[in-house]
Scaffold this motif. Structure first.
Motif, PDB file in Angstrom:
ATOM      1  N   PRO A 113     -17.167  19.056  -1.307  1.00 46.19           N
ATOM      2  CA  PRO A 113     -16.072  19.826  -1.981  1.00 46.19           C
ATOM      3  C   PRO A 113     -14.859  18.442  -2.148  1.00 46.19           C
ATOM      4  O   PRO A 113     -15.379  17.468  -1.949  1.00 46.19           O
ATOM      5  N   PRO A 114     -13.645  18.929  -2.316  1.00 47.48           N
ATOM      6  CA  PRO A 114     -12.739  18.153  -2.206  1.00 47.48           C
ATOM      7  C   PRO A 114     -12.395  16.982  -0.597  1.00 47.48           C
ATOM      8  O   PRO A 114     -12.768  17.115   0.083  1.00 47.48           O
ATOM      9  N   TYR A 115     -12.162  15.845  -1.005  1.00 40.38           N
ATOM     10  CA  TYR A 115     -11.239  14.987  -0.045  1.00 40.38           C
ATOM     11  C   TYR A 115      -9.679  14.745   0.098  1.00 40.38           C
ATOM     12  O   TYR A 115      -8.803  15.118  -0.872  1.00 40.38           O
ATOM     13  N   HIS A 116      -9.385  14.149   0.874  1.00 38.90           N
ATOM     14  CA  HIS A 116      -7.634  13.909   1.304  1.00 38.90           C
ATOM     15  C   HIS A 116      -7.534  13.372   1.460  1.00 38.90           C
ATOM     16  O   HIS A 116      -8.277  12.473   3.146  1.00 38.90           O
ATOM     17  N   LEU A 117      -7.093  12.388   1.141  1.00 43.40           N
ATOM     18  CA  LEU A 117      -7.463  10.663   1.330  1.00 43.40           C
ATOM     19  C   LEU A 117      -5.556  10.088   1.618  1.00 43.40           C
ATOM     20  O   LEU A 117      -4.572  10.623   0.037  1.00 43.40           O
ATOM     21  N   GLU A 118      -5.446   9.740   2.554  1.00 45.89           N
ATOM     22  CA  GLU A 118      -3.807   9.133   2.514  1.00 45.89           C
ATOM     23  C   GLU A 118      -3.892   7.936   2.879  1.00 45.89           C
ATOM     24  O   GLU A 118      -4.722   7.418   4.188  1.00 45.89           O
ATOM     25  N   ARG A 119      -2.811   6.648   2.643  1.00 47.56           N
ATOM     26  CA  ARG A 119      -2.931   5.096   3.643  1.00 47.56           C
ATOM     27  C   ARG A 119      -1.593   5.833   4.950  1.00 47.56           C
ATOM     28  O   ARG A 119      -0.264   6.373   4.286  1.00 47.56           O
ATOM     29  N   ARG A 120      -2.227   5.413   5.924  1.00 43.99           N
ATOM     30  CA  ARG A 120      -1.263   5.169   6.946  1.00 43.99           C
ATOM     31  C   ARG A 120      -0.767   3.646   7.998  1.00 43.99           C
ATOM     32  O   ARG A 120      -2.275   3.512   7.887  1.00 43.99           O
ATOM     33  N   GLY A 121      -0.860   3.054   7.918  1.00 39.86           N
ATOM     34  CA  GLY A 121      -0.186   1.858   7.911  1.00 39.86           C
ATOM     35  C   GLY A 121      -1.237   0.972   6.973  1.00 39.86           C
ATOM     36  O   GLY A 121      -1.262   0.806   5.710  1.00 39.86           O
ATOM     37  N   ASP A 122      -2.230   0.189   8.166  1.00 37.81           N
ATOM     38  CA  ASP A 122      -2.992  -0.777   7.306  1.00 37.81           C
ATOM     39  C   ASP A 122      -4.542  -0.270   7.210  1.00 37.81           C
ATOM     40  O   ASP A 122      -5.730  -0.229   7.225  1.00 37.81           O
ATOM     41  N   GLN A 123      -4.304   1.770   7.567  1.00 37.59           N
ATOM     42  CA  GLN A 123      -4.849   2.387   7.651  1.00 37.59           C
ATOM     43  C   GLN A 123      -5.310   3.709   6.289  1.00 37.59           C
ATOM     44  O   GLN A 123      -4.470   3.601   5.767  1.00 37.59           O
ATOM     45  N   TYR A 124      -6.907   3.737   6.395  1.00 37.83           N
ATOM     46  CA  TYR A 124      -6.510   5.011   5.618  1.00 37.83           C
ATOM     47  C   TYR A 124      -7.291   6.245   6.117  1.00 37.83           C
ATOM     48  O   TYR A 124      -8.069   6.561   6.566  1.00 37.83           O
TER      49      TYR A 124
END
Length: 430
Positions: A113-124
């Motif tokens: 299934p789909p994924y959700h990816l966001e950058r949060r500071g220096d981490q994903y």
């Protein structure tokens, strides 16, 4: 045999997708997936990536576009005909057709299934949501991708000769470990290193080295693709995910206290022999064993995966004795943060008292410690865990509170329900 250093230098990895197959995963994930498919298929879960080693700035090291490219590639994969034949027709732990026809038909038509990816500071922030049987199969590919992309970022700074020397040193390091392990006459050890491996090619090289160096002492690999290609035993049973989700679904404290045993009751219906291995530490080993139903004492063995491993094994031995079982007939699998010195120590202490086995993970397939400046290839602690089930948060306590996860109020509740007192904190290496 693949010249890994040349492959890295000449192609900068573009020729090699990180995850090559839906069965480039751990055997226990497929076993658990079938159990979930049979018993809890409609459960909606959320899995999330957790980087325990926050000093590793993954979002600074790994290009988001490249990460998405690898994740998208996984979503394009489906089970190949030969892989389906291997699963349907092979013998696992002495049993043919371990994977049921209805599960195999579902798996053969699966796309992740789909994924959700966001950058949060220096981490994903990387999350997966959907039905449990589908979402759970993202865990191992997600970890493999992040671990290897971090390694590629470091390797990309090295020249041709630096890469040759790096891999020569890493190979020598592993072979020296194997030479020490050869001295343990009754050793039984398997590769458990898929989730935090340096790369697929390196894991495959490590497995080949173990085959040649240890012979029958090497009992197999958790990686299904490598097991299929090399005609090895695929090894693994179950993990913390099952009791975590079952417990999250419990409507009250009484049901919560029963949940870890409900998991194993469902497992008991499906499997026998060496697949009946207890993983007792999700909510504290001592309390789990003290309250365990009598039928669990008849299971084949136990896996020690957190806390002090010697203490865990002694606790299991005392429990078996108290239930009228002979510990010498029971299997203890050590699998937490192992390296050669700890394997030697545990082997010496428990051989003859129980049947001893080892699942060797990260420090088999990703031990590049001390081989590049700044120790930039040292393994780190990255996990992908179930965060919620049907909207309810999951909790893990572990025998090491450094591995605990979940909302603070729910952790307190679980400690109360499962009678978990003070715990010794231990450094989480991997």
């Amino acid at each position: 045999m693949v010249d890994i250093a040349t492959r890295v230098h000449n192609h900068k990895w573009k020729i090699d997708p990180i995850v090559r197959s839906l069965i480039d995963t751990d055997f226990y994930k497929l076993l658990m997936c079938q159990s979930v498919f049979r018993n809890r298929a409609d459960t909606q879960v959320t899995f999330s990536l957790i980087n325990r080693s926050t000093q590793i700035p993954l979002a600074k090291m790994i290009d988001e576009g490249e990460l998405r490219e690898q994740l998208d590639h996984v979503r394009s994969l489906s089970l190949r005909r030969g892989e389906s034949t291997w699963m349907r027709g092979n013998t696992f732990y002495g049993k043919r057709q371990m994977f049921r026809p209805d599960f195999m038909e579902w798996f053969e038509n699966l796309r992740l299934p789909p994924y959700h990816l966001e950058r949060r500071g220096d981490q994903y922030e990387l999350t997966f949501e959907g039905s449990w049987p589908e979402v759970m199969l993202w865990e191992i590919p997600a970890l493999s991708i992040l671990m290897e992309l971090r390694g590629r970022a470091v390797l990309d700074t090295l020249g041709k000769f630096e890469l040759q020397i790096l891999y020569a040193r890493a190979m020598t390091k592993l072979w020296e470990k194997i030479e020490r392990l050869r001295e343990l006459p009754e050793l039984k050890i398997a590769d458990f290193g898929t989730r935090r491996r340096h790369s697929f090619l390196w894991q495959d090289w490590c497995v080949q080295a173990m085959i040649e160096g240890l012979g029958p002492k090497f009992t197999g690999t958790s990686n299904c693709l490598i097991a299929m290609r090399d005609d090895l035993e695929a090894v693994g049973t179950n993990a913390h995910e099952l009791p975590m989700v079952y417990s999250a679904l419990a409507p009250d404290d009484a049901a919560l206290a029963r949940a870890p045993y409900d998991v194993l009751a469902d497992w008991h219906e499906e499997h026998s022999g060496n697949l009946r291995i207890i993983l007792p530490d999700t909510y504290g080993t001592e309390g789990f064993l003290a309250n365990a139903p009598d039928w669990l004492a008849g299971w084949t063995g136990i896996r020690i995966d957190s806390g002090d491993p010697a203490t865990g094994a002694e606790t299991a031995i005392n429990w078996w004795k108290s239930r009228g079982e002979d510990p010498r007939e029971k299997l203890v699998i050590f699998s937490d943060g192992l390296d050669v010195a700890k394997i030697e120590e545990l082997y010496a202490r428990f051989t003859g008292r129980v049947k001893v086995s080892f699942g060797w993970g990260t420090l088999l397939t990703n031990d590049f410690r001390g081989l590049v400046p700044g120790d930039a290839l040292a393994p780190f602690s990255l996990v992908c865990k179930a965060q919620s089930a049907n909207g309810r948060p999951t909790v893990k306590l572990s025998d090491n509170p450094e591995k605990a996860m979940g909302p603070a109020d729910e952790i307190a509740r679980y400690k109360r329900v499962f009678g978990v007192g003070e715990q010794e904190r231990m450094e989480v290496v991997v």
